[in-house]
Design an enzyme around this catalytic site. Structure first.
Site: not given
Length: 318
Positions: A116, A143, A146, A238, A278, A306
């Site tokens: 990450r 991502h 996700q 988001d 998310c 997830r």
């Protein structure tokens, strides 16, 4: 990079990296979604399934996280393996060791690496240097974990993906990129609404449009949130200032003022629309409290997924 085993579907994923959905076919993505649904069922029914017994995942975090760390760590435990948390301060990367050297050394110790980080280039370089699978836990460009969990959630709720419309309202960031790529592969119509100057990466737009033409779906990039959200099956947003852009917070609040997903805007969506985010969410900023907590919101279902989506990825490639 292929670093293959065959299951009954004929899908070959063992040894693959998971850097972006662009690297996977629609059939492979659907396979991962189906596997995630099955692993979720096993988990809820208390069925022990440990294909990664004795294996270790190294988790490199240059960005902090709640969902990514907990879901990967718990996921590895449930699959019978072990997850090792490594912050940038724990590694020689922070003192100048190259990505290549780090990848080579970690490949001798581990069975997989999750990263990450900020720069997408870092994930690509790590994967090129490693002889074990590398999973993108988030970069500034992508991502995929996700987005995979999101499409799993939509599939569970709607019973299909092909032909649905997903409207994404907000910043043209890594989340928008992965939703565009995944949707275009899976036959989901994706409409992105961003203010001028905040549109998704042009190269990714062109790639997604090419894939959409092959799957029969549609991709549109507009600057009017009402235009994007009309007849949407899924409404997604988001944060306006992603991690690393905190110094632009005030500037972005002004630019995105008309892009809040609120009770007035969602009237343009279908009556049975689903709301997704998310997380973490800035309540009252990119989304109103009423929409976030309303009957259409499935934000915690997608957060739970997830765990299951990432287990599907790890079980398949490790």
């Amino acid at each position: 990079m292929t670093k293959s085993a065959t299951n009954e579907t004929g899908i070959h994923l063992k040894g693959r990296d998971f850097i972006g959905l662009v690297d996977y076919t629609a059939e492979e993505i659907q396979y991962l979604i189906d596997l995630a649904v099955e692993l979720k069922r096993k988990n809820r029914e208390g069925e022990v399934y440990q294909p990664l017994k004795g294996k270790t995942l190294g988790m490199i975090f240059e960005k902090s996280s709640t969902r990514t760390r907990v879901s990967f760590e718990v996921g590895m435990y449930q699959l019978g393996g072990h997850a090792l948390f490594l912050s940038k301060n724990d590694l020689q990367l922070g003192r100048g060791e190259t990505i290549w050297d780090t990848a080579q050394v970690m490949s001798r110790y581990l069975d997989g690496i999750m990263l990450r980080t900020f720069a997408h280039r870092t994930a690509i370089d790590l994967a090129r240097g490693a002889t074990i699978p590398v999973i993108n836990g988030l970069t500034d460009l992508s991502h995929p974990c996700q987005a995979l969990a999101d499409y799993q959630t939509i599939y569970e709720k709607k019973g299909r993906l092909q032909g649905l419309k997903l409207a994404y309202i907000g910043d043209g960031n890594n989340m928008a990129h992965s939703l565009m790529i995944g949707g275009s592969k899976l036959g989901v119509n994706v409409a992105i609404a961003t203010p001028e100057g905040y549109a998704p990466d042009r190269t990714i737009i062109e790639t997604a449009k090419e894939m959409a033409s092959q799957s029969g779906s549609q991709l549109s990039i507009v600057t009017d949130p009402k235009e994007a959200i009309v007849d949407a099956d899924i409404v997604y947003t988001d944060v306006w200032a992603s991690m690393g852009f905190e110094d632009e917070q005030k500037q972005r609040e002004a630019a995105f003022a008309k892009f809040q997903v609120n009770e007035e805007l969602v009237k343009y969506a279908k009556s049975d629309y689903l709301f997704m985010h998310c997380l973490p969410a800035h309540r009252g900023e990119e989304v109103s409290e009423g929409v976030l907590e309303g009957k259409h919101s499935i934000i915690f279902d997608q957060a739970e997924n997830r765990l299951h989506a990432q287990k599907a990825v790890m079980a398949s490639i490790m």
